[in-house]
Scaffold this motif. Structure first.
Motif, PDB file in Angstrom:
ATOM      1  N   ASP A 156       0.752  -1.065   0.144  1.00 13.56           N
ATOM      2  CA  ASP A 156      -0.069  -0.061   0.031  1.00 13.56           C
ATOM      3  C   ASP A 156       0.711   1.185   0.132  1.00 13.56           C
ATOM      4  N   ASN A 157       1.909   1.375   0.764  1.00 14.40           N
ATOM      5  CA  ASN A 157       2.800   2.459   1.074  1.00 14.40           C
ATOM      6  C   ASN A 157       3.638   2.532  -0.393  1.00 14.40           C
ATOM      7  N   ALA A 158       4.122   1.463  -0.938  1.00 12.25           N
ATOM      8  CA  ALA A 158       5.036   1.457  -2.201  1.00 12.25           C
ATOM      9  C   ALA A 158       4.170   2.072  -3.278  1.00 12.25           C
ATOM     10  N   LEU A 159       2.735   1.631  -3.419  1.00 17.02           N
ATOM     11  CA  LEU A 159       1.975   2.138  -4.283  1.00 17.02           C
ATOM     12  C   LEU A 159       1.705   3.632  -4.133  1.00 17.02           C
ATOM     13  N   ARG A 160       1.362   3.937  -2.889  1.00 13.58           N
ATOM     14  CA  ARG A 160       1.021   5.392  -2.589  1.00 13.58           C
ATOM     15  C   ARG A 160       2.046   6.388  -2.876  1.00 13.58           C
ATOM     16  N   TYR A 161       3.458   5.896  -2.573  1.00 13.86           N
ATOM     17  CA  TYR A 161       4.414   6.782  -2.659  1.00 13.86           C
ATOM     18  C   TYR A 161       5.371   6.940  -4.144  1.00 13.86           C
ATOM     19  N   THR A 162       4.611   6.104  -5.197  1.00 14.70           N
ATOM     20  CA  THR A 162       5.263   5.737  -6.206  1.00 14.70           C
ATOM     21  C   THR A 162       4.428   6.466  -7.408  1.00 14.70           C
ATOM     22  N   LYS A 184      10.469  -3.107  -2.684  1.00 14.04           N
ATOM     23  CA  LYS A 184      11.236  -2.097  -3.415  1.00 14.04           C
ATOM     24  C   LYS A 184      10.643  -1.153  -4.169  1.00 14.04           C
ATOM     25  N   ASP A 185      10.480   0.176  -4.143  1.00 11.05           N
ATOM     26  CA  ASP A 185       9.861   0.929  -5.023  1.00 11.05           C
ATOM     27  C   ASP A 185      10.505   2.094  -5.558  1.00 11.05           C
ATOM     28  N   GLU A 186      10.285   2.547  -6.672  1.00 13.06           N
ATOM     29  CA  GLU A 186      11.095   3.606  -7.320  1.00 13.06           C
ATOM     30  C   GLU A 186      10.246   4.877  -7.018  1.00 13.06           C
ATOM     31  N   TYR A 203       3.342   9.196  12.860  1.00 16.16           N
ATOM     32  CA  TYR A 203       4.587  10.058  12.041  1.00 16.16           C
ATOM     33  C   TYR A 203       4.412   9.761  10.648  1.00 16.16           C
ATOM     34  N   ARG A 204       4.282  11.105  10.011  1.00 19.46           N
ATOM     35  CA  ARG A 204       4.243  11.270   8.603  1.00 19.46           C
ATOM     36  C   ARG A 204       5.104  12.212   8.065  1.00 19.46           C
ATOM     37  N   VAL A 205       5.947  11.986   6.934  1.00 20.74           N
ATOM     38  CA  VAL A 205       6.653  12.798   6.387  1.00 20.74           C
ATOM     39  C   VAL A 205       5.921  14.016   5.745  1.00 20.74           C
ATOM     40  N   LYS A 206       6.503  15.320   5.829  1.00 17.90           N
ATOM     41  CA  LYS A 206       5.931  16.452   5.585  1.00 17.90           C
ATOM     42  C   LYS A 206       4.999  16.253   4.306  1.00 17.90           C
ATOM     43  N   GLY A 215      -2.586   8.411   4.151  1.00 21.31           N
ATOM     44  CA  GLY A 215      -2.846   7.414   4.768  1.00 21.31           C
ATOM     45  C   GLY A 215      -3.018   7.924   6.177  1.00 21.31           C
ATOM     46  N   THR A 216      -2.862   6.715   7.285  1.00 19.80           N
ATOM     47  CA  THR A 216      -3.083   7.033   8.762  1.00 19.80           C
ATOM     48  C   THR A 216      -2.073   7.527   9.512  1.00 19.80           C
ATOM     49  N   GLY A 217      -0.949   7.150   8.959  1.00 15.87           N
ATOM     50  CA  GLY A 217       0.516   7.212   9.800  1.00 15.87           C
ATOM     51  C   GLY A 217       0.484   6.116  10.633  1.00 15.87           C
ATOM     52  N   LEU A 218      -0.205   4.996  10.544  1.00 21.52           N
ATOM     53  CA  LEU A 218      -0.242   3.904  11.458  1.00 21.52           C
ATOM     54  C   LEU A 218       0.366   2.615  10.835  1.00 21.52           C
ATOM     55  N   GLY A 219       0.310   2.517   9.503  1.00 18.50           N
ATOM     56  CA  GLY A 219       0.805   1.414   8.840  1.00 18.50           C
ATOM     57  C   GLY A 219       1.938   0.804   9.147  1.00 18.50           C
ATOM     58  N   LEU A 220       2.989   1.574   9.263  1.00 15.39           N
ATOM     59  CA  LEU A 220       4.513   1.131   9.501  1.00 15.39           C
ATOM     60  C   LEU A 220       4.467   0.627  11.016  1.00 15.39           C
ATOM     61  N   SER A 221       3.983   1.192  11.852  1.00 17.62           N
ATOM     62  CA  SER A 221       3.911   0.765  13.409  1.00 17.62           C
ATOM     63  C   SER A 221       3.316  -0.417  13.438  1.00 17.62           C
TER      64      SER A 221
HETATM   65  P1  ADP Z   1       0.842   6.240   6.228  1.00 19.02           P
HETATM   66  O1  ADP Z   1      -0.508   5.659   6.346  1.00 19.02           O
HETATM   67  O2  ADP Z   1       1.012   7.913   6.057  1.00 19.02           O
HETATM   68  O3  ADP Z   1       1.293   5.586   4.885  1.00 19.02           O
HETATM   69  P2  ADP Z   1       2.836   4.590   7.527  1.00 19.02           P
HETATM   70  O4  ADP Z   1       2.970   4.257   8.766  1.00 19.02           O
HETATM   71  O5  ADP Z   1       2.407   3.576   6.748  1.00 19.02           O
HETATM   72  O6  ADP Z   1       1.534   5.712   7.425  1.00 19.02           O
HETATM   73  O7  ADP Z   1       4.171   5.493   7.086  1.00 19.02           O
HETATM   74  C1  ADP Z   1       4.661   6.555   7.664  1.00 19.02           C
HETATM   75  C2  ADP Z   1       5.158   7.586   6.934  1.00 19.02           C
HETATM   76  O8  ADP Z   1       6.505   7.224   6.088  1.00 19.02           O
HETATM   77  C3  ADP Z   1       4.453   8.089   5.370  1.00 19.02           C
HETATM   78  O9  ADP Z   1       3.488   9.008   5.879  1.00 19.02           O
HETATM   79  C4  ADP Z   1       5.233   8.648   4.796  1.00 19.02           C
HETATM   80  O10 ADP Z   1       5.927   9.746   4.734  1.00 19.02           O
HETATM   81  C5  ADP Z   1       6.556   7.442   4.722  1.00 19.02           C
HETATM   82  N1  ADP Z   1       6.562   6.262   3.959  1.00 19.02           N
HETATM   83  C6  ADP Z   1       6.133   4.930   4.330  1.00 19.02           C
HETATM   84  N2  ADP Z   1       6.440   4.254   3.378  1.00 19.02           N
HETATM   85  C7  ADP Z   1       6.976   4.997   2.331  1.00 19.02           C
HETATM   86  C8  ADP Z   1       7.617   4.486   0.847  1.00 19.02           C
HETATM   87  N3  ADP Z   1       7.389   3.358   0.459  1.00 19.02           N
HETATM   88  N4  ADP Z   1       7.865   5.805   0.147  1.00 19.02           N
HETATM   89  C9  ADP Z   1       7.978   6.914   0.696  1.00 19.02           C
HETATM   90  N5  ADP Z   1       7.645   7.259   1.949  1.00 19.02           N
HETATM   91  C10 ADP Z   1       7.228   6.329   2.681  1.00 19.02           C
END
Ligand code: ADP
Length: 260
Positions: A156-162, A184-186, A203-206, A215-221
């Motif tokens: 989901d992240n790979a797709l969202r940020y690619t 791995k994403d580009e 936590y979400r990058v600016k 997203g919710t900022g909870l996926g990676l945790s």
């Molecule tokens: P979100 O729901 O915002 O994606 P996550 O906990 O999954 O929350 O990720 C936290 C933050 O890490 C994201 O908001 C984004 O800034 C950064 N991030 C996560 N995965 C990627 C990725 N594949 N490419 C770029 N940034 C990413």
């Protein structure tokens, strides 16, 4: 707890007791502080979609927003709330002392194939290609639903940020006693200074915060929690503007466990 017990420089028992009490009160204060921050974050994250929904409902009623536009936004924000509540429930459940993981053999490549199939439509719509190189003989033990959630969150992240016309590579291989999954994403990558923090809740990058499809900022945790509970490792390698690789490492099992 906020008042520190006066410390002496002696090494006597009382001094030792005072030192351990002080370090305990510091860690309890931190726990309390974390809890407060977590609650404040939840309140904020729930409030934002709710105020959009309220605002657009009023806008429709007063005739300042078209029904079509207003309802579209209300629906999007309702979906966001739904996702948020689900993610929060998952985290809360996993953090409960009573939480029990399933412990079953999992044919990892098969599970990944199923998840990739779920994403094929959105990948096509985004014009992002998902390529797979999966070793069919990778067997792990654990909770299949939770491991599926890990793969889903990473993809989901790979797709969202690619961006469009780029690729995502999913690799699954065995090395020694371990199975490694790499997604791995580009995509846009993660700035070096944010990388240590992105696994923290909310936590979400600016750049990600500014995005409307956020997203919710909870996926990676959630991913971190699940992998930790499976006694595995979860690492993120990323270069801003180049891409991100998520690496999950779990214990490898022989195919015999599938038949036992
Ligand atoms: P979100 O729901 O915002 O994606 P996550 O906990 O999954 O929350 O990720 C936290 C933050 O890490 C994201 O908001 C984004 O800034 C950064 N991030 C996560 N995965 C990627 C990725 N594949 N490419 C770029 N940034 C990413």
């Amino acid at each position: 707890f906020s008042q520190q017990i006066k410390q002496t420089n002696t090494t006597d028992e009382l001094g030792q007791l005072a030192r351990s009490f002080n370090s305990l009160s510091t860690s309890l204060n931190e726990v309390d502080q974390n809890r407060k921050e977590f609650l404040a974050n939840i309140a904020h994250e729930l409030k934002t979609p709710l105020s959009y929904m309220k605002g657009y409902a009023e806008g429709i009623e007063e005739g300042v927003v078209t029904k079509e536009k207003g309802l579209g936004i209300i629906q999007k924000e309702a979906n966001r709330l739904d996702r948020l509540v689900h993610d929060l429930l998952d985290l809360a459940q996993m953090e409960a002392d009573t939480y029990q993981l399933q412990h079953e053999p999992i044919a990892f490549a098969e599970l990944i194939d199923d998840v990739v199939d779920q994403f094929s439509l959105s990948a096509k719509q985004k014009q992002v290609q998902i390529l797979r190189d999966l070793d069919d003989e990778c067997i792990i033990m654990g909770d299949a639903d939770r491991i599926e959630q890990v793969v889903r969150n990473l993809l989901d992240n790979a797709l969202r940020y690619t961006p469009a016309d780029k690729k995502i590579f999913i690799t699954l291989y065995r090395k020694g006693k371990h199975v490694h999954l790499e997604v791995k994403d580009e995509g846009i990558g993660i700035p070096e200074q944010d990388l240590p923090a992105v696994k923290q809740r909310f936590y979400r990058v600016k750049k990600a915060r500014e995005r409307k499809d956020g997203g919710t900022g909870l996926g990676l945790s959630i991913v971190s929690q699940i992998i930790q509970k499976h006694e595995g490792h979860f690492d993120l390698i990323s270069v801003e503007h180049e891409g991100t690789t998520a690496v999950v490492t779990l214990n490898s099992y022989s195919e015999d466990v599938l038949n036992s």
